[in-house]
Design a protein around this motif. Structure first.
Motif, PDB file in Angstrom:
ATOM      1  N   ALA A  52      -1.606  -8.419  -7.907  1.00 40.04           N
ATOM      2  CA  ALA A  52      -0.202  -8.585  -7.523  1.00 40.04           C
ATOM      3  C   ALA A  52       0.659  -7.481  -8.136  1.00 40.04           C
ATOM      4  CB  ALA A  52       0.302  -9.961  -7.962  1.00 40.04           C
ATOM      5  N   HIS A  53       0.439  -7.164  -9.407  1.00 41.65           N
ATOM      6  CA  HIS A  53       1.215  -6.093 -10.044  1.00 41.65           C
ATOM      7  C   HIS A  53       0.980  -4.761  -9.335  1.00 41.65           C
ATOM      8  CE1 HIS A  53       1.300  -8.518 -14.074  1.00 41.65           C
ATOM      9  NE2 HIS A  53       2.081  -9.024 -13.145  1.00 41.65           N
ATOM     10  N   THR A  54      -0.282  -4.495  -8.971  1.00 41.63           N
ATOM     11  CA  THR A  54      -0.603  -3.230  -8.297  1.00 41.63           C
ATOM     12  C   THR A  54       0.061  -3.153  -6.923  1.00 41.63           C
ATOM     13  OG1 THR A  54      -2.724  -3.140  -9.460  1.00 41.63           O
ATOM     14  CG2 THR A  54      -2.476  -1.759  -7.510  1.00 41.63           C
ATOM     15  N   GLU A  55      -0.015  -4.236  -6.140  1.00 41.40           N
ATOM     16  CA  GLU A  55       0.556  -4.224  -4.791  1.00 41.40           C
ATOM     17  C   GLU A  55       2.078  -4.122  -4.837  1.00 41.40           C
ATOM     18  OE1 GLU A  55      -0.918  -7.400  -2.413  1.00 41.40           O
ATOM     19  OE2 GLU A  55      -2.971  -7.181  -3.130  1.00 41.40           O
ATOM     20  N   VAL A  56       2.722  -4.820  -5.775  1.00 37.05           N
ATOM     21  CA  VAL A  56       4.176  -4.717  -5.891  1.00 37.05           C
ATOM     22  C   VAL A  56       4.571  -3.309  -6.304  1.00 37.05           C
ATOM     23  CG1 VAL A  56       6.172  -5.526  -7.202  1.00 37.05           C
ATOM     24  CG2 VAL A  56       4.508  -7.161  -6.335  1.00 37.05           C
ATOM     25  N   ALA A  57       3.821  -2.707  -7.224  1.00 37.91           N
ATOM     26  CA  ALA A  57       4.118  -1.328  -7.645  1.00 37.91           C
ATOM     27  C   ALA A  57       3.971  -0.356  -6.475  1.00 37.91           C
ATOM     28  CB  ALA A  57       3.200  -0.936  -8.794  1.00 37.91           C
ATOM     29  N   ASP A  58       2.933  -0.504  -5.662  1.00 36.74           N
ATOM     30  CA  ASP A  58       2.752   0.377  -4.497  1.00 36.74           C
ATOM     31  C   ASP A  58       3.907   0.216  -3.506  1.00 36.74           C
ATOM     32  OD1 ASP A  58       0.415   1.243  -5.609  1.00 36.74           O
ATOM     33  OD2 ASP A  58      -0.884  -0.070  -4.409  1.00 36.74           O
ATOM     34  N   ALA A  59       4.335  -1.042  -3.265  1.00 37.17           N
ATOM     35  CA  ALA A  59       5.447  -1.260  -2.333  1.00 37.17           C
ATOM     36  C   ALA A  59       6.735  -0.640  -2.863  1.00 37.17           C
ATOM     37  CB  ALA A  59       5.627  -2.762  -2.103  1.00 37.17           C
ATOM     38  N   TYR A  68      15.200   4.308  -0.669  1.00 38.58           N
ATOM     39  CA  TYR A  68      15.875   3.070  -1.054  1.00 38.58           C
ATOM     40  C   TYR A  68      15.937   2.884  -2.572  1.00 38.58           C
ATOM     41  CZ  TYR A  68      15.245   1.779   3.854  1.00 38.58           C
ATOM     42  OH  TYR A  68      15.268   1.751   5.222  1.00 38.58           O
ATOM     43  N   GLY A  69      15.786   3.952  -3.316  1.00 35.36           N
ATOM     44  CA  GLY A  69      15.725   3.842  -4.770  1.00 35.36           C
ATOM     45  C   GLY A  69      16.976   3.246  -5.386  1.00 35.36           C
ATOM     46  N   ASP A  70      18.174   3.534  -4.829  1.00 41.08           N
ATOM     47  CA  ASP A  70      19.413   3.006  -5.418  1.00 41.08           C
ATOM     48  C   ASP A  70      19.537   1.496  -5.250  1.00 41.08           C
ATOM     49  OD1 ASP A  70      20.016   5.588  -6.059  1.00 41.08           O
ATOM     50  OD2 ASP A  70      21.256   5.930  -4.276  1.00 41.08           O
ATOM     51  N   ASP A  71      18.857   0.912  -4.259  1.00 39.70           N
ATOM     52  CA  ASP A  71      18.956  -0.526  -4.011  1.00 39.70           C
ATOM     53  C   ASP A  71      17.880  -1.329  -4.736  1.00 39.70           C
ATOM     54  OD1 ASP A  71      21.038   0.057  -2.312  1.00 39.70           O
ATOM     55  OD2 ASP A  71      19.733   0.213  -0.547  1.00 39.70           O
ATOM     56  N   LEU A  72      17.010  -0.649  -5.474  1.00 47.23           N
ATOM     57  CA  LEU A  72      15.904  -1.335  -6.133  1.00 47.23           C
ATOM     58  C   LEU A  72      16.250  -1.652  -7.581  1.00 47.23           C
ATOM     59  CD1 LEU A  72      12.859   0.729  -4.783  1.00 47.23           C
ATOM     60  CD2 LEU A  72      13.911  -1.328  -3.834  1.00 47.23           C
ATOM     61  N   PRO A  73      15.755  -2.752  -8.113  1.00 45.24           N
ATOM     62  CA  PRO A  73      16.031  -3.088  -9.520  1.00 45.24           C
ATOM     63  C   PRO A  73      15.276  -2.163 -10.470  1.00 45.24           C
ATOM     64  CG  PRO A  73      14.496  -4.656  -8.584  1.00 45.24           C
ATOM     65  CD  PRO A  73      14.933  -3.776  -7.449  1.00 45.24           C
ATOM     66  N   VAL A  74      15.736  -2.127 -11.699  1.00 46.34           N
ATOM     67  CA  VAL A  74      15.097  -1.306 -12.723  1.00 46.34           C
ATOM     68  C   VAL A  74      13.990  -2.119 -13.378  1.00 46.34           C
ATOM     69  CG1 VAL A  74      15.449  -0.023 -14.867  1.00 46.34           C
ATOM     70  CG2 VAL A  74      17.246  -0.077 -13.122  1.00 46.34           C
ATOM     71  N   GLY A  75      12.876  -1.489 -13.624  1.00 45.23           N
ATOM     72  CA  GLY A  75      11.764  -2.168 -14.272  1.00 45.23           C
ATOM     73  C   GLY A  75      10.476  -1.968 -13.511  1.00 45.23           C
ATOM     74  N   THR A  76       9.377  -2.222 -14.202  1.00 43.44           N
ATOM     75  CA  THR A  76       8.064  -2.077 -13.582  1.00 43.44           C
ATOM     76  C   THR A  76       7.726  -3.301 -12.741  1.00 43.44           C
ATOM     77  OG1 THR A  76       6.944  -3.064 -15.483  1.00 43.44           O
ATOM     78  CG2 THR A  76       7.322  -0.697 -15.553  1.00 43.44           C
ATOM     79  N   ALA A  77       6.643  -3.175 -11.994  1.00 45.88           N
ATOM     80  CA  ALA A  77       6.189  -4.304 -11.180  1.00 45.88           C
ATOM     81  C   ALA A  77       5.819  -5.495 -12.057  1.00 45.88           C
ATOM     82  CB  ALA A  77       4.993  -3.881 -10.320  1.00 45.88           C
ATOM     83  N   ARG A  78       5.250  -5.232 -13.229  1.00 44.65           N
ATOM     84  CA  ARG A  78       4.909  -6.328 -14.135  1.00 44.65           C
ATOM     85  C   ARG A  78       6.160  -7.059 -14.597  1.00 44.65           C
ATOM     86  NH1 ARG A  78       0.435  -6.205 -18.504  1.00 44.65           N
ATOM     87  NH2 ARG A  78      -0.270  -4.679 -16.994  1.00 44.65           N
ATOM     88  N   ASP A  79       7.215  -6.292 -14.926  1.00 46.38           N
ATOM     89  CA  ASP A  79       8.465  -6.921 -15.359  1.00 46.38           C
ATOM     90  C   ASP A  79       9.071  -7.770 -14.241  1.00 46.38           C
ATOM     91  OD1 ASP A  79       8.147  -5.645 -17.779  1.00 46.38           O
ATOM     92  OD2 ASP A  79       9.377  -3.919 -17.203  1.00 46.38           O
ATOM     93  N   LEU A  80       9.031  -7.257 -13.007  1.00 48.10           N
ATOM     94  CA  LEU A  80       9.588  -8.018 -11.888  1.00 48.10           C
ATOM     95  C   LEU A  80       8.822  -9.331 -11.667  1.00 48.10           C
ATOM     96  CD1 LEU A  80      10.354  -5.254  -9.226  1.00 48.10           C
ATOM     97  CD2 LEU A  80      11.956  -6.477 -10.680  1.00 48.10           C
ATOM     98  N   CYS A  81       7.498  -9.256 -11.714  1.00 48.81           N
ATOM     99  CA  CYS A  81       6.709 -10.478 -11.496  1.00 48.81           C
ATOM    100  C   CYS A  81       6.967 -11.496 -12.600  1.00 48.81           C
ATOM    101  CB  CYS A  81       5.218 -10.133 -11.423  1.00 48.81           C
ATOM    102  SG  CYS A  81       4.739  -9.209  -9.928  1.00 48.81           S
TER     103      CYS A  81
END
Length: 501
Positions: A52-59, A68-81
């Motif tokens: 899940a962390h890998t797939e979220v990071a790729d997306a 779309y970088g300005d609309d994305l939250p700050v943090g890694t995929a692990r932090d988001l999950c």
């Protein structure tokens, strides 16, 4: 007194505290919905944490590359999950093979369904949807009305309607065909109902897990005797499905959809629908939803059953392997440690060394026993009593022989004497009836076991069935008698000769 406006506002505030509405209310809700729908699919409801962390990071990388970088939250995929798990949108669990996985919570499934319906075609007020509503209301009224006459009149009206329809079909040989537009409305109504199922199954599974956590917590904090705690919680573990409102509702629905024959019928009916030409008017995703309806129900059932098995296993293991008193003592010790840390931290300095506990404290005992007890017994054991028959070995041997096995030698001699008295035929042999020979024997040779011995001797010489039932009376060594019945047999013995077998 609360005004209507204030009451409505407080109700809306409580509603938006629900994790489902909270997800849709967030600033990055479109990103959360899109990523969760990409990672978790009906075919893959559980995803390993690392995948899940890998797939979220790729997306996220693909979205940043698309601008779309300005609309994305700050943090890694692990932090988001982890944030999504803390918010109640993802659930972490460990499978039997010690693999940690993510799965969508019931709130996340509901949010994805709401977003999917809002982004897709609008549900129309169609004939199919209104008929579904009317049928549900009619069924509710029938179940709620206890009047027998009203129920009978409704059944008779329904029987008359069905009989009229059957007579019309027999008379005309034609079935009224619905047009494609009506069939399309029916299919859209079915899809609308199907989209509610995943969230319903997830809510049932999560209610069972919540009940499991409540039971384990209550078991740790219960002040009652251990026996009473074990009886109550073992019973709740065995009847976990009836312990929640959602579980009881699911049990009722399971009686309708849990029958394998009903699921097979549903699959056959869906095949008939998908072969109809009107399905070409449906978009490809909706046709796939119809085709996957049976498997979706089976996956939902398995999700609930897995939660039920896990809850029962956890509660049973907690009861079997944990002592409530010991767990409470550990909890009190941990609370004492936390209290000590809270008192120590305000007066401590950064980098201050903590003196470790190098040895456990010694108990202060005023006096210990200095002399060991005498290991020798106070008096020797009493002598064994002699048996009464030890003085007369001959009497003991005679009694054992009387209750022992067949007296073969005496039985052979008795048969030979009986043959000599009966007289032989031309060939020097005589045919003896075994029941008569046994009845003529002395009392000490007419024991039940001697009857078996006599049959063995006769079998060695060859037996012939008479076709009649023979009756004999046997005498036990204690004088009691017993009557036996067996198939009559004869054996041939040589006149006056000893048995050589």
């Amino acid at each position: 007194m609360i005004t209507r406006a204030e009451g409505a506002y407080q109700g809306a505030v409580r509603a938006f505290q629900n994790p489902m509405l909270d997800l849709l209310h967030k600033r990055h809700a479109p990103l959360v919905v899109s990523l969760l729908s990409l990672v978790f699919t009906p075919e893959r409801p559980q995803v390993p944490v690392a995948d899940a962390h890998t797939e979220v990071a790729d997306a996220l990388d693909q979205l940043r590359a698309a601008g779309y970088g300005d609309d994305l939250p700050v943090g890694t995929a692990r932090d988001l999950c982890r944030q999504w798990a803390d918010a109640g949108w993802l659930v972490r669990q460990v499978l039997d093979d010690d693999v940690e996985t993510y799965r969508l919570s019931a709130h996340a499934v509901g949010a994805l369904e709401v977003a999917g319906r809002a982004g897709g075609g609008r549900a129309r007020v169609s004939q199919s949807r209104v008929r579904t509503l009317l049928d549900a209301v009619e069924h509710l009224a029938q179940e709620a009305d206890p009047d027998v006459l009203v129920r009978l009149s409704r059944l008779e009206a329904e029987i008359a309607r069905l009989r009229a329809e059957a007579e019309r079909i027999e008379r005309t040989g034609e079935v009224e065909r619905a047009d494609d537009e009506q069939l399309l409305e029916e299919a859209e109504n079915v899809l609308h109902l199907v989209r509610e199922l995943p969230a319903d199954f997830a809510r049932v599974a999560e209610s069972i897990k919540a009940m499991q956590r409540d039971v384990v917590t209550a078991l740790r904090q219960d002040e009652r005797p251990t026996g009473a705690v074990l009886r109550e919680y073992l019973e709740r573990g065995e009847h976990v499905m009836e312990s929640t409102v959602e579980g009881r509702a699911f049990s009722g629905a399971l009686r309708l959809i849990g029958d394998p024959q009903r699921l097979d019928t549903l699959s056959a009916q869906l095949d008939v629908v998908l072969r109809h030409p009107f399905t070409r008017m449906l978009p490809a995703p909706q046709r796939a939803e119809l085709r996957d309806l049976g498997r979706r129900i089976e996956r939902g059932l398995e999700q609930v059953f897995a939660a039920q098995r896990e809850a029962s296993a956890v509660i049973t293991a907690q009861v079997r392997h944990h002592d409530p008193l010991r767990d409470r003592q550990v909890d009190e010790l941990l609370r004492d440690v936390m209290t000590g840390l809270q008192h120590w931290l305000p007066g401590s300095r950064r980098g201050q060394a903590v003196e470790p506990l190098r040895r456990l404290p010694v108990a202060e005992v005023e006096h210990l026993r200095q002399s060991a007890g005498d290991l020798r017994p106070p008096e020797p054991p009493a002598p064994l009593h002699a048996w009464e028959d030890d003085e007369d070995d001959d009497a003991s041997a005679t009694l054992a022989r009387a209750w022992g096995g067949p007296h073969y030698a005496e039985l052979r001699a008795h048969l030979a004497a009986w043959a000599a008295r009966a007289g032989g035929g031309a060939d020097g042999g005589v045919e003896l009836d075994l029941a008569a020979a046994f009845g003529a024997a002395p009392a000490d040779l007419r024991r039940p076991v001697d009857l078996l011995g006599l049959l063995e001797i006769a079998d060695a010489h060859g037996m012939t069935d008479t076709g009649a039932v023979a009756y004999v009376e046997a005498v036990r060594p204690d004088g009691s008698r017993r009557r036996f019945a067996f198939e009559g047999v004869t054996t041939r013995m040589e006149d006056g000769s000893d048995d050589r077998h």
